[in-house]
Design a protein around this motif. Sequence first.
Motif, PDB file in Angstrom:
ATOM      1  N   GLU A   1       1.015  -1.450   0.186  1.00 25.13           N
ATOM      2  CA  GLU A   1      -0.054   0.282  -0.346  1.00 25.13           C
ATOM      3  C   GLU A   1       1.366   1.475   0.024  1.00 25.13           C
ATOM      4  O   GLU A   1       0.658   2.604  -0.174  1.00 25.13           O
ATOM      5  CB  GLU A   1      -0.925   0.047   1.175  1.00 25.13           C
ATOM      6  N   HIS A   2       1.899   1.216   0.441  1.00 24.17           N
ATOM      7  CA  HIS A   2       2.915   2.939  -0.001  1.00 24.17           C
ATOM      8  C   HIS A   2       3.363   2.495  -0.792  1.00 24.17           C
ATOM      9  O   HIS A   2       4.138   3.750  -0.938  1.00 24.17           O
ATOM     10  CB  HIS A   2       3.925   2.286   1.633  1.00 24.17           C
ATOM     11  N   THR A   3       3.932   1.706  -1.306  1.00 24.83           N
ATOM     12  CA  THR A   3       4.644   1.438  -3.289  1.00 24.83           C
ATOM     13  C   THR A   3       3.543   1.244  -4.585  1.00 24.83           C
ATOM     14  O   THR A   3       4.194   2.218  -5.562  1.00 24.83           O
ATOM     15  CB  THR A   3       5.448   0.386  -3.689  1.00 24.83           C
ATOM     16  N   GLY A   4       3.036   0.229  -4.595  1.00 21.37           N
ATOM     17  CA  GLY A   4       1.213   0.107  -5.485  1.00 21.37           C
ATOM     18  C   GLY A   4       2.039  -0.365  -6.045  1.00 21.37           C
ATOM     19  O   GLY A   4       1.738  -1.186  -7.052  1.00 21.37           O
ATOM     20  N   ILE A   5       3.220  -1.637  -5.700  1.00 24.89           N
ATOM     21  CA  ILE A   5       4.089  -2.383  -6.161  1.00 24.89           C
ATOM     22  C   ILE A   5       3.426  -4.090  -5.713  1.00 24.89           C
ATOM     23  O   ILE A   5       3.442  -3.846  -4.479  1.00 24.89           O
ATOM     24  CB  ILE A   5       5.365  -2.049  -6.580  1.00 24.89           C
ATOM     25  N   LEU A   6       3.540  -4.463  -6.831  1.00 24.87           N
ATOM     26  CA  LEU A   6       3.475  -6.207  -6.573  1.00 24.87           C
ATOM     27  C   LEU A   6       3.909  -6.604  -5.338  1.00 24.87           C
ATOM     28  O   LEU A   6       5.181  -6.525  -5.558  1.00 24.87           O
ATOM     29  CB  LEU A   6       2.746  -7.141  -7.601  1.00 24.87           C
ATOM     30  N   LEU A   7       2.826  -7.036  -3.949  1.00 27.33           N
ATOM     31  CA  LEU A   7       4.026  -7.398  -2.798  1.00 27.33           C
ATOM     32  C   LEU A   7       4.503  -8.983  -3.239  1.00 27.33           C
ATOM     33  O   LEU A   7       5.501  -9.923  -2.666  1.00 27.33           O
ATOM     34  CB  LEU A   7       3.788  -7.686  -1.721  1.00 27.33           C
ATOM     35  N   SER A   8       3.545  -9.622  -3.773  1.00 29.00           N
ATOM     36  CA  SER A   8       3.770 -11.240  -3.804  1.00 29.00           C
ATOM     37  C   SER A   8       4.739 -11.495  -5.064  1.00 29.00           C
ATOM     38  O   SER A   8       4.710 -10.305  -5.574  1.00 29.00           O
ATOM     39  CB  SER A   8       2.430 -11.998  -4.695  1.00 29.00           C
ATOM     40  N   SER A   9       5.200 -12.687  -5.265  1.00 27.35           N
ATOM     41  CA  SER A   9       6.174 -13.234  -5.739  1.00 27.35           C
ATOM     42  C   SER A   9       6.015 -13.247  -7.135  1.00 27.35           C
ATOM     43  O   SER A   9       4.717 -14.605  -7.247  1.00 27.35           O
ATOM     44  CB  SER A   9       7.238 -14.326  -5.405  1.00 27.35           C
ATOM     45  N   PHE A  10       6.489 -13.407  -8.012  1.00 30.27           N
ATOM     46  CA  PHE A  10       5.515 -13.397  -9.352  1.00 30.27           C
ATOM     47  C   PHE A  10       6.378 -13.576 -10.800  1.00 30.27           C
ATOM     48  O   PHE A  10       7.561 -13.806 -10.354  1.00 30.27           O
ATOM     49  CB  PHE A  10       3.924 -12.606  -9.786  1.00 30.27           C
ATOM     50  N   THR A  11       5.608 -14.389 -11.326  1.00 28.15           N
ATOM     51  CA  THR A  11       6.390 -14.288 -13.141  1.00 28.15           C
ATOM     52  C   THR A  11       6.126 -13.579 -14.107  1.00 28.15           C
ATOM     53  O   THR A  11       4.456 -12.978 -13.470  1.00 28.15           O
ATOM     54  CB  THR A  11       6.709 -15.876 -13.544  1.00 28.15           C
ATOM     55  N   VAL A  12       5.813 -12.808 -15.143  1.00 25.36           N
ATOM     56  CA  VAL A  12       5.282 -12.142 -16.119  1.00 25.36           C
ATOM     57  C   VAL A  12       5.677 -13.177 -17.966  1.00 25.36           C
ATOM     58  O   VAL A  12       6.957 -13.008 -17.387  1.00 25.36           O
ATOM     59  CB  VAL A  12       5.693 -10.664 -15.847  1.00 25.36           C
ATOM     60  N   SER A  13       4.697 -12.751 -18.493  1.00 20.21           N
ATOM     61  CA  SER A  13       5.509 -13.425 -19.819  1.00 20.21           C
ATOM     62  C   SER A  13       4.385 -13.174 -20.683  1.00 20.21           C
ATOM     63  O   SER A  13       3.061 -12.549 -20.651  1.00 20.21           O
ATOM     64  CB  SER A  13       5.167 -14.856 -19.915  1.00 20.21           C
ATOM     65  N   VAL A  14       4.858 -12.810 -22.127  1.00 24.47           N
ATOM     66  CA  VAL A  14       3.708 -12.432 -23.187  1.00 24.47           C
ATOM     67  C   VAL A  14       3.167 -13.524 -23.649  1.00 24.47           C
ATOM     68  O   VAL A  14       3.796 -14.673 -23.859  1.00 24.47           O
ATOM     69  CB  VAL A  14       4.788 -11.607 -24.242  1.00 24.47           C
ATOM     70  N   GLU A  15       2.063 -13.785 -23.891  1.00 25.94           N
ATOM     71  CA  GLU A  15       1.169 -14.382 -24.077  1.00 25.94           C
ATOM     72  C   GLU A  15       0.020 -14.064 -25.605  1.00 25.94           C
ATOM     73  O   GLU A  15      -0.995 -13.255 -24.879  1.00 25.94           O
ATOM     74  CB  GLU A  15       0.171 -16.070 -23.192  1.00 25.94           C
ATOM     75  N   GLY A  16       0.150 -14.169 -26.182  1.00 27.17           N
ATOM     76  CA  GLY A  16      -0.906 -13.248 -27.827  1.00 27.17           C
ATOM     77  C   GLY A  16      -0.743 -12.114 -27.255  1.00 27.17           C
ATOM     78  O   GLY A  16       0.438 -11.292 -27.161  1.00 27.17           O
TER      79      GLY A  16
ATOM     80  N   ALA B   1       3.927  11.229   7.855  1.00 25.14           N
ATOM     81  CA  ALA B   1       3.353  10.715   6.599  1.00 25.14           C
ATOM     82  C   ALA B   1       4.120  10.205   5.679  1.00 25.14           C
ATOM     83  O   ALA B   1       5.132  10.256   5.248  1.00 25.14           O
ATOM     84  CB  ALA B   1       2.003  11.497   6.213  1.00 25.14           C
ATOM     85  N   PHE B   2       3.444   8.789   5.956  1.00 25.62           N
ATOM     86  CA  PHE B   2       4.997   7.819   4.732  1.00 25.62           C
ATOM     87  C   PHE B   2       3.403   8.098   3.554  1.00 25.62           C
ATOM     88  O   PHE B   2       2.425   8.346   3.694  1.00 25.62           O
ATOM     89  CB  PHE B   2       4.525   6.574   4.950  1.00 25.62           C
ATOM     90  N   PRO B   3       3.743   7.840   1.604  1.00 26.50           N
ATOM     91  CA  PRO B   3       3.953   8.318   0.658  1.00 26.50           C
ATOM     92  C   PRO B   3       2.394   7.238  -0.112  1.00 26.50           C
ATOM     93  O   PRO B   3       2.834   5.498   0.936  1.00 26.50           O
ATOM     94  CB  PRO B   3       4.286   7.958  -0.529  1.00 26.50           C
ATOM     95  N   PHE B   4       1.136   6.506  -0.226  1.00 24.93           N
ATOM     96  CA  PHE B   4       0.879   5.430   0.036  1.00 24.93           C
ATOM     97  C   PHE B   4       0.155   5.605  -1.625  1.00 24.93           C
ATOM     98  O   PHE B   4      -0.277   6.773  -2.715  1.00 24.93           O
ATOM     99  CB  PHE B   4      -0.023   5.632   0.216  1.00 24.93           C
ATOM    100  N   TYR B   5       0.408   4.239  -2.280  1.00 21.38           N
ATOM    101  CA  TYR B   5      -0.533   4.645  -3.885  1.00 21.38           C
ATOM    102  C   TYR B   5      -1.221   3.121  -3.841  1.00 21.38           C
ATOM    103  O   TYR B   5      -0.851   1.570  -3.014  1.00 21.38           O
ATOM    104  CB  TYR B   5       0.982   4.128  -4.584  1.00 21.38           C
ATOM    105  N   THR B   6      -2.320   3.212  -4.800  1.00 28.84           N
ATOM    106  CA  THR B   6      -3.278   2.430  -4.998  1.00 28.84           C
ATOM    107  C   THR B   6      -2.379   0.798  -6.143  1.00 28.84           C
ATOM    108  O   THR B   6      -2.398   0.174  -6.123  1.00 28.84           O
ATOM    109  CB  THR B   6      -4.582   2.454  -5.188  1.00 28.84           C
ATOM    110  N   CYS B   7      -2.170   1.337  -6.545  1.00 26.51           N
ATOM    111  CA  CYS B   7      -1.150   0.461  -8.409  1.00 26.51           C
ATOM    112  C   CYS B   7       0.103   1.377  -8.626  1.00 26.51           C
ATOM    113  O   CYS B   7       0.530   3.035  -8.225  1.00 26.51           O
ATOM    114  CB  CYS B   7      -2.026   0.976  -9.661  1.00 26.51           C
ATOM    115  N   ALA B   8       0.837   0.920  -9.252  1.00 30.38           N
ATOM    116  CA  ALA B   8       2.291   0.920  -9.664  1.00 30.38           C
ATOM    117  C   ALA B   8       2.694   2.370 -11.062  1.00 30.38           C
ATOM    118  O   ALA B   8       3.357   3.330 -10.642  1.00 30.38           O
ATOM    119  CB  ALA B   8       3.086   0.291 -10.129  1.00 30.38           C
ATOM    120  N   LEU B   9       1.217   2.566 -11.317  1.00 26.74           N
ATOM    121  CA  LEU B   9       0.803   3.495 -12.279  1.00 26.74           C
ATOM    122  C   LEU B   9       0.552   5.001 -11.256  1.00 26.74           C
ATOM    123  O   LEU B   9       1.590   6.171 -12.184  1.00 26.74           O
ATOM    124  CB  LEU B   9      -0.325   3.601 -13.443  1.00 26.74           C
TER     125      LEU B   9
END
Length: 511
Positions: A8-23, A373-381
């Motif tokens: 909630e402070h960075t908007g970045i995904l906290l779960s460990s994940f992978t990313v790939s391009v599909e279509g 106060a700490f910064p807070f973001y709902t998403c990375a954008l």
Amino acid sequence: MSNFIYDEHTGILLSSFTVSVEGDDLVFRVEDGAARSTSARKAEVDGISERIDAGEFTIPFAGIVKAREGDRFADSKCVPGYRVPRGAGDQYRVDMEESGKELLHIAGLVGPLFGNYGEQPDGSSEIREPIAWWADAAGAFRLALRLRELADGRGNPSVLDDEVVFLQVSELRRRAAGAHREAMLAAIYARDEPFPAPYERLLTVDRASRPRVFPVTGGRGSDGNTYVRADYCRLGEEADEADSIAVSSSKHPKPMPFRNYSGGAIDDVRCLAEAVRSKAAEVEPKWGWACSKAIFGYRVHTRLPERTPGSMSPSTLMGEIAGDEGVAFLMGNAFPSMSWLGLAEPLYEDLYDALVSLHTWRCSADYRKGVAAFPFYTCALEHLWTAMARIGSAAEVGFCEYCGKPFKKKAGRKYCGEFCRERGKDRRKAERNRRIDAQLRSYALMRPRKPFTAKDLLKDMGADDIKVEEVLTRLEGLARGGSDGSRRYRVEPLGGNAIGKRFCVVPWPRR
């Protein structure tokens, strides 16, 4: 419960994940068994956040997208009314061969770009974000950087003719002796398509927050008041309550110079009014109409307190100002009166403010007494936009004059590489030759066979960015080459030496 957890402070995904391009999608998958602990990923996220705050992602993110250029209003043409023509092809696209590696790199660090604004199915271990969504987001981000550059008097506005267009609404008669005509000017972010659903949710400002976050600003002048505001709503229609006023510039405006002198904006409108009215029954443009809902910054010049952005919606203001005796039309960034009167730069800044406000309005500090106060973001954008706006990244970003690719600015740097440098030289030479040829066509029509020198032609052009030697070289080349038939004239030498050489233009006989 969703497997996708965002910090909630960075908007970045906290779960460990992978990313790939599909279509045509970026596919994010939570790693089975949580190979790395949350605390380890949290330390990684904090490091990524620091890099975003330092501006390290500004250029790479803006650089993954290519924008269509110059397709909407070529040659400063006008379009009557409020409806913006659509352009041809994709407005934004990611060239995967050129930018796919950078796209995957950014996605692999921050995770889904829209975070909790996107759909989060319970128990799902997969999220898909179309690459087109990332292109939309990077396109708007890149546009803001270019607007900031233009607001500072740098860069070439013609590249924005497809993304940003101007709207002018003006009354054409005085309401009373000595009264100033009313007018409205807007710089519009003209999108072909609506924003995708998660992006739309990010941009939606709740009604209670609007007057606090985005007030109207105004300034008094000797011939009327100028009010500044910006909106995200439909143009030329009564907006729904949910689509009404969203944002406003915080700049204190100077009175706008809508005076009645030759070459002024009002006189331009008067001259064009009849032509615009004759096109009232508009013909459907080649590719149809753009999305009617748009982000735009606008300035209203009026003496009437009931006609201000605080008392009327934009569509109502447009109708009131134009009425039966006014006119409204759209024009490109190269339209003469906008630059003559210095009207473009303030509007670029208003639109920049609108874009930043819409992307960051939730990310405000906590001002309670005694609270750190700490910064807070709902998403990375949101995080990317806030960092860009806060540290003034535009001062560090330059754009290649040939391909438009962003790069880290250095004194005197105009191109991203040697290839673009050479192509840029060719483009500038072709543009100078085009202007010289236009003057020669004028000679063929108005003063055929009348002698002139390269210096005479340059003086008649009024160009201070072309050397007389370049004009002479062009004339000598045309004199040797005759006519290709498309110019409908030929240049003949009349003798003389050096820059004193004389020429004349002879109309080419039609077949």
